[in-house]
Motif scaffolding. Structure first.
Motif, PDB file in Angstrom:
ATOM      1  N   UNK A 143     -89.137 -80.807 -19.526  1.00 11.98           N
ATOM      2  CA  UNK A 143     -90.466 -81.296 -19.196  1.00 11.98           C
ATOM      3  C   UNK A 143     -91.499 -80.635 -20.079  1.00 11.98           C
ATOM      4  N   UNK A 144     -92.420 -81.406 -20.611  1.00 11.81           N
ATOM      5  CA  UNK A 144     -93.497 -80.916 -21.487  1.00 11.81           C
ATOM      6  C   UNK A 144     -92.974 -80.122 -22.684  1.00 11.81           C
ATOM      7  N   UNK A 145     -91.838 -80.532 -23.211  1.00 10.74           N
ATOM      8  CA  UNK A 145     -91.299 -79.884 -24.404  1.00 10.74           C
ATOM      9  C   UNK A 145     -90.612 -78.559 -24.162  1.00 10.74           C
ATOM     10  N   UNK A 146     -90.372 -78.196 -22.906  1.00  9.90           N
ATOM     11  CA  UNK A 146     -89.713 -76.931 -22.575  1.00  9.90           C
ATOM     12  C   UNK A 146     -88.409 -77.197 -21.834  1.00  9.90           C
ATOM     13  N   UNK A 147     -87.404 -76.396 -22.136  1.00 12.54           N
ATOM     14  CA  UNK A 147     -86.118 -76.489 -21.439  1.00 12.54           C
ATOM     15  C   UNK A 147     -85.944 -75.287 -20.531  1.00 12.54           C
ATOM     16  N   UNK A 148     -85.356 -75.517 -19.360  1.00 15.09           N
ATOM     17  CA  UNK A 148     -85.050 -74.406 -18.464  1.00 15.09           C
ATOM     18  C   UNK A 148     -84.044 -73.459 -19.111  1.00 15.09           C
ATOM     19  N   UNK A 149     -83.053 -74.052 -19.783  1.00 13.70           N
ATOM     20  CA  UNK A 149     -82.039 -73.275 -20.506  1.00 13.70           C
ATOM     21  C   UNK A 149     -81.607 -74.080 -21.721  1.00 13.70           C
TER      22      UNK A 149
END
Length: 188
Positions: A143-149
C-alpha cells in the motif's frame, strides 16, 4: 527456556504431534516462538506436521531455488527470518510463494515479530495486497508504495515498512536489514 518460565515438558506437551522436533531442526525457532505461533495459526494447520521446505543454510540463498522447492506444494507456508541484529520475524502465507503477475492470497496471511518480543499483524481489510512473487524479489503486504516485508532475489537484503494490508510496524529494528537465516516451513 528457563528465562521464559517454561520447562521443556510443558512446551512439548502443548504442541500438536511432531512439532517438538522443530526446535531441533530450525536454526532460528525456539520453543517459545513455536508456542506463540501455534496460537496464531489458522485452524487448517492444526495437527499438521511442520516440514522445513527451504533454509538458506541448507539450500543456499536463491529465490529461484525457493520457488522450485515450493512448486509442488499447495500448503500454506511460514517464512521465518533472522537478521544481522538478531531480530526474528516473518510471515504466515495462506498460499505458497510463487511467481505471480499480481498479488494473491487470502486474509489468513499475517506478519509477525518473534524476537525481541512477539507481535502479530493481521489483515486490516484495507486492501488485498497479500503475496507477490517476482524474479528479483518477493513481497508480503503493501500500500502506498510500501511493503510489509520485502526480500531480494539473493534472500540477503530485505526491507520492512508499515503497510495498509496489515497496519504493521517495521518488523526489523531498521527499515533495511540483512538476512542471516531464512527458513520456509510447510504444513503436511
Amino acid at each position: 527456556m528457563e528465562e521464559s518460565g517454561l520447562n521443556p515438558t510443558q512446551v512439548i506437551d502443548s504442541y500438536p504431534d511432531g512439532l517438538d522436533n522443530i526446535v531441533e531442526i530450525s536454526q532460528i525457532l525456539e520453543a517459545s516462538h513455536v508456542s506463540e505461533l501455534c496460537k496464531e495459526l489458522p485452524p487448517r494447520t492444526i495437527a499438521r506436521s511442520w516440514q522445513l521446505a527451504y533454509s538458506t543454510s541448507r539450500h543456499g540463498a536463491s529465490l529461484k531455488s525457493l520457488y522450485r522447492k515450493l512448486s509442488a506444494t499447495d500448503s500454506p507456508v511460514l517464512i521465518v527470518i533472522k537478521d544481522e541484529l538478531d531480530e526474528t520475524f516473518g510471515a504466515f502465507l495462506s498460499h505458497p510463494l510463487r511467481l505471480s503477475e499480481t498479488f494473491y492470497g487470502t486474509g489468513e496471511t499475517f506478519l509477525f515479530m518473534l524476537h525481541p518480543r512477539f507481535k502479530c499483524f493481521r489483515w486490516t481489510g484495507e486492501n488485498s495486497f497479500f503475496i507477490k512473487g517476482d524474479l528479483d524479489s518477493f513481497a508480503i503486504g503493501g500500500g502506498s508504495g510500501h511493503f510489509g516485508l520485502w526480500v531480494d532475489e539473493n534472500l540477503y537484503l530485505g526491507r520492512s515498512s508499515p503497510c495498509y494490508t496489515f497496519n504493521n510496524c517495521c518488523l526489523s529494528q531498521t527499515d533495511d536489514f540483512r538476512v542471516m537465516e531464512l527458513e520456509v516451513w510447510t504444513f503436511t
